[in-house]
Write an enzyme that holds these catalytic residues in place. Structure first.
Site, PDB file in Angstrom:
ATOM      1  N   ARG A  72       0.831  -1.214   0.000  1.00 24.93           N
ATOM      2  CA  ARG A  72       0.000   0.000   0.000  1.00 24.93           C
ATOM      3  C   ARG A  72       0.867   1.266   0.000  1.00 24.93           C
ATOM      4  O   ARG A  72       0.395   2.339  -0.369  1.00 24.93           O
ATOM      5  CB  ARG A  72      -0.899   0.030   1.244  1.00 24.93           C
ATOM      6  CG  ARG A  72      -2.072  -0.922   1.222  1.00 24.93           C
ATOM      7  CD  ARG A  72      -2.919  -0.722   2.466  1.00 24.93           C
ATOM      8  NE  ARG A  72      -4.041  -1.631   2.557  1.00 24.93           N
ATOM      9  CZ  ARG A  72      -5.242  -1.422   2.015  1.00 24.93           C
ATOM     10  NH1 ARG A  72      -5.459  -0.323   1.321  1.00 24.93           N
ATOM     11  NH2 ARG A  72      -6.214  -2.302   2.165  1.00 24.93           N
ATOM     12  N   HIS A 133       3.121 -11.462  -7.268  1.00 27.07           N
ATOM     13  CA  HIS A 133       4.239 -11.308  -8.207  1.00 27.07           C
ATOM     14  C   HIS A 133       5.099 -10.082  -7.920  1.00 27.07           C
ATOM     15  O   HIS A 133       6.251 -10.009  -8.356  1.00 27.07           O
ATOM     16  CB  HIS A 133       3.708 -11.246  -9.652  1.00 27.07           C
ATOM     17  CG  HIS A 133       3.145  -9.912 -10.045  1.00 27.07           C
ATOM     18  ND1 HIS A 133       1.940  -9.446  -9.586  1.00 27.07           N
ATOM     19  CD2 HIS A 133       3.638  -8.935 -10.845  1.00 27.07           C
ATOM     20  CE1 HIS A 133       1.705  -8.241 -10.094  1.00 27.07           C
ATOM     21  NE2 HIS A 133       2.724  -7.911 -10.862  1.00 27.07           N
ATOM     22  N   HIS A 137       9.159  -5.853  -4.396  1.00 25.94           N
ATOM     23  CA  HIS A 137       9.556  -4.490  -4.769  1.00 25.94           C
ATOM     24  C   HIS A 137      10.019  -3.705  -3.555  1.00 25.94           C
ATOM     25  O   HIS A 137       9.458  -3.817  -2.462  1.00 25.94           O
ATOM     26  CB  HIS A 137       8.393  -3.752  -5.431  1.00 25.94           C
ATOM     27  CG  HIS A 137       8.404  -3.847  -6.925  1.00 25.94           C
ATOM     28  ND1 HIS A 137       9.377  -3.239  -7.692  1.00 25.94           N
ATOM     29  CD2 HIS A 137       7.577  -4.459  -7.793  1.00 25.94           C
ATOM     30  CE1 HIS A 137       9.144  -3.489  -8.980  1.00 25.94           C
ATOM     31  NE2 HIS A 137       8.060  -4.229  -9.064  1.00 25.94           N
ATOM     32  N   HIS A 165      13.825  -7.566  -8.299  1.00 28.17           N
ATOM     33  CA  HIS A 165      12.629  -7.636  -7.467  1.00 28.17           C
ATOM     34  C   HIS A 165      11.861  -8.935  -7.695  1.00 28.17           C
ATOM     35  O   HIS A 165      11.167  -9.410  -6.791  1.00 28.17           O
ATOM     36  CB  HIS A 165      11.724  -6.418  -7.743  1.00 28.17           C
ATOM     37  CG  HIS A 165      10.920  -6.521  -9.012  1.00 28.17           C
ATOM     38  ND1 HIS A 165      11.390  -6.062 -10.219  1.00 28.17           N
ATOM     39  CD2 HIS A 165       9.689  -7.041  -9.260  1.00 28.17           C
ATOM     40  CE1 HIS A 165      10.474  -6.281 -11.144  1.00 28.17           C
ATOM     41  NE2 HIS A 165       9.446  -6.873 -10.600  1.00 28.17           N
ATOM     42  N   ARG A 279      -7.186 -14.906 -32.156  1.00 32.10           N
ATOM     43  CA  ARG A 279      -7.846 -14.826 -33.466  1.00 32.10           C
ATOM     44  C   ARG A 279      -7.088 -13.831 -34.346  1.00 32.10           C
ATOM     45  O   ARG A 279      -6.633 -12.779 -33.876  1.00 32.10           O
ATOM     46  CB  ARG A 279      -9.290 -14.376 -33.254  1.00 32.10           C
ATOM     47  CG  ARG A 279     -10.095 -14.170 -34.509  1.00 32.10           C
ATOM     48  CD  ARG A 279     -10.641 -15.441 -35.115  1.00 32.10           C
ATOM     49  NE  ARG A 279     -11.442 -15.104 -36.273  1.00 32.10           N
ATOM     50  CZ  ARG A 279     -12.752 -14.797 -36.214  1.00 32.10           C
ATOM     51  NH1 ARG A 279     -13.384 -14.818 -35.058  1.00 32.10           N
ATOM     52  NH2 ARG A 279     -13.404 -14.500 -37.315  1.00 32.10           N
ATOM     53  N   LYS A 281      -7.930 -11.688 -36.483  1.00 28.05           N
ATOM     54  CA  LYS A 281      -8.465 -10.330 -36.600  1.00 28.05           C
ATOM     55  C   LYS A 281      -8.135  -9.466 -35.382  1.00 28.05           C
ATOM     56  O   LYS A 281      -8.407  -8.254 -35.391  1.00 28.05           O
ATOM     57  CB  LYS A 281      -9.976 -10.370 -36.811  1.00 28.05           C
ATOM     58  CG  LYS A 281     -10.788 -10.859 -35.622  1.00 28.05           C
ATOM     59  CD  LYS A 281     -12.274 -10.779 -35.937  1.00 28.05           C
ATOM     60  CE  LYS A 281     -13.121 -11.214 -34.747  1.00 28.05           C
ATOM     61  NZ  LYS A 281     -14.572 -11.084 -35.046  1.00 28.05           N
ATOM     62  N   HIS A 303       9.985  10.407 -18.916  1.00 27.06           N
ATOM     63  CA  HIS A 303       9.852  11.856 -18.757  1.00 27.06           C
ATOM     64  C   HIS A 303      11.147  12.446 -18.179  1.00 27.06           C
ATOM     65  O   HIS A 303      11.688  11.956 -17.192  1.00 27.06           O
ATOM     66  CB  HIS A 303       8.677  12.154 -17.817  1.00 27.06           C
ATOM     67  CG  HIS A 303       8.236  13.579 -17.829  1.00 27.06           C
ATOM     68  ND1 HIS A 303       8.945  14.575 -17.197  1.00 27.06           N
ATOM     69  CD2 HIS A 303       7.153  14.189 -18.389  1.00 27.06           C
ATOM     70  CE1 HIS A 303       8.317  15.733 -17.355  1.00 27.06           C
ATOM     71  NE2 HIS A 303       7.231  15.521 -18.075  1.00 27.06           N
TER      72      HIS A 303
END
Length: 540
Positions: A72, A133, A137, A165, A279, A281, A303
């Site tokens: 969190r 997963h 971190h 990580h 598929r 498409k 950035h």
């Protein structure tokens, strides 16, 4: 008062659970999902990306642990939050999203193929893998790994042992399972009866699903490794969630339709191994997914101001480490900042809170000053940015045709090394005539962007370019059991330029002191440096 108790099955996929219902004078109300050996109920989460999502009781038990709750307080986008205020989302909600999407992928494959293609136990293992997963971190997500490399160089200790990580997530998962007298491990054993009966090491399987590779599953089930972390195609639920979640919170108006991809995914035999195919498409939709990744890297992750801020955070962490900042665990043991990630108890205590902890620390003078500069927006100067993509594309075209993609990767890395060396030489020459700018305070940051795929078995297409679709297999509605590869030029839309498939950008940052910001002569020297670099690279 008449009371009677009834039970109702939750249907396929929930064989171990019943819904307890109380009936009082004709009024029916549902209580918890019950089983004598399992936690009480599925839990509903209101997610900003996926809406209302329902997670398995075992997943809820994992969520309600200190090891998971620490997520969190780890920003998903790290230093980007200091540029884009909306990107305040954390690893916690991303992990919930990946867990949910793993279950959605399983249900889609069951609908499109057959229900028994993935067992209930395998589905739960995938959901747990998606949930866990990112357990490993460190503070500010990927910035922590960069700090460890910088700290190891500064301390002369090598390359931080190659810490990643992903590996830490495996260690934290095991710590989580065996903590509190093996409570969660015992719970999993009761939740995975088929695997226990077959003697399958479910702990090892979950770890392999997190890594996206392993040996526990045979060729008939190898496609399960592609769901959380797809090493073959780059199409997996981890990327789906962070593309959409980061885009939403960064307020970028681009997306792709993963729900449509779920409707057109199937498991097909490809050269003796079962793979997830799409598929034909849906090629445009998949291309849009790759394009979203490229745009996120171009407009956000790369950035320039964010890179400058990240460099300041890394320098602040290195300074704090040298100044004696320590991470203290409840048992009283203390760890150096650059060592705390190696112990799972101390890693549990390691979150973004260290930023303000250092800021308020009496012993961290230099680190505290750098943190204050970030808050005051007194940032390192971005001196110049140079795009080497066209030059790289030309260099690769002039080389022999690649059949070994590892050779291609090595050649790209070698070109990048040459570019970085050239820039450093240019800076060295320029600094000889400068009074206020010194060579040692320049940092050359190389930003590499490709299509996000590990081309382990990819081939060159007709245009002598790596085809991002090389490892993706498609099927036609007329023959749903035949998998074929689609060439890049056959995707029915305008493609990104060839030179953008490998995008290499060099960012030159100067770690200036505040006193240079308003110094007239220093500003003039900065302008001269920029003009000189622009002139020298004009023809490249």
């Amino acid at each position: 008062m008449e009371k009677r108790r009834t039970t109702t099955s939750l249907g396929q996929g929930h064989k171990n659970y019943t819904c307890s219902t109380n009936v009082t004078k004709g009024n029916v109300y549902a209580t918890a999902v019950m089983d004598i050996n399992m936690p009480p109920e599925y839990k509903m989460f209101n997610d900003s990306v996926h809406g209302h999502i329902k997670l398995h009781p075992v997943c809820v038990q994992i969520i309600d642990t200190l090891e998971f709750q620490r997520l969190r307080n780890i920003k998903q986008c790290g230093p980007l939050y200091w540029v884009f205020p909306g990107s305040s989302h954390n690893r916690f909600e991303h992990s919930l999203g990946v867990c949910y999407l793993a279950g959605q992928m399983v249900e889609a494959l069951r609908r499109n193929c057959s229900y028994d293609i993935i067992s209930d136990d395998e589905k739960l293992c995938l959901e747990i893998a998606g949930l866990c997963h990112d357990l490993g971190h460190g503070p500010m997500s990927h910035t922590w790994e960069k700090f460890l490399k910088a700290a190891s160089r500064s301390n002369g200790t090598g390359n931080n042992g190659g810490w990643r990580h992903e590996d830490a997530s495996i260690k934290m998962f095991r710590h989580l399972m065996f903590n509190n007298s093996n409570k969660l491990k015992n719970l999993l054993e009761k939740a995975l009866p088929d695997m226990i009966e077959k003697g399958i090491d479910f702990m090892k399987l979950i770890e392999e699903l997190i890594m996206g590779k392993g040996k526990t599953l045979g060729n008939e089930k190898i496609f399960l490794y592609e769901i959380i972390s797809n090493k073959e195609t780059g199409i997996d639920v981890d990327r789906w969630d962070y593309f959409l979640r980061d885009g939403l919170h960064l307020n970028f108006k681009f997306t792709f339709d993963y729900r449509r991809l779920l409707e057109f995914c199937r498991v097909i035999n490809v050269e003796g191994k079962k793979r997830i195919c799409f598929r034909n498409k849906e090629a445009q939709n998949i291309y849009d997914m790759f394009l979203v990744r490229a745009k996120l890297h171009n407009r956000a992750y790369g950035h320039h101001v964010s890179r400058s801020i990240e460099e300041m955070f890394i320098d602040a962490f290195v300074a704090a480490d040298k100044e004696g900042y320590e991470v203290c665990v409840p048992s009283g043991t203390k760890f150096k900042l650059s060592e705390a990630h190696k112990n799972m108890e101390s890693l549990t205590c390691l979150t973004d809170h260290i930023i303000f902890d250092i800021l308020c620390s009496a012993k961290c003078g230099k680190a505290r000053a750098l943190m204050q500069r970030i808050l005051n927006r007194d940032l390192y100067t971005v001196v110049y940015c140079k795009n080497f993509s066209a030059r790289l594309a030309k260099a690769l075209r002039e080389k022999e045709s690649y059949t070994d993609t590892q050779k291609l990767k090595a050649d790209v890395e070698e070109e990048i090394r040459i570019y970085k060396q050239e820039i450093q030489e240019e800076i060295k020459k320029l600094c000889r005539s400068m009074e206020y700018y010194t060579e040692d305070k320049f940092k050359v940051e190389i930003v590499k962007l490709d299509m996000g795929i590990e081309f382990s078995n990819a081939t060159r297409n007709a245009g002598s370019k790596i085809n991002p679709f090389s490892n993706i297999h498609f099927y036609d509605k007329k023959d749903v059991d035949k998998a074929v590869v689609m060439e890049w030029e056959h995707v029915p839309i305008f493609l990104i330029p060839e030179d953008s498939i490998h995008r290499i950008e060099a960012l030159i940052i100067y770690k200036n002191h505040e006193s240079l910001k308003n110094h007239t002569q220093a500003l003039q020297e900065l302008k001269e440096i920029r003009d000189e670099l622009a002139q020298r690279w004009k023809s490249q």
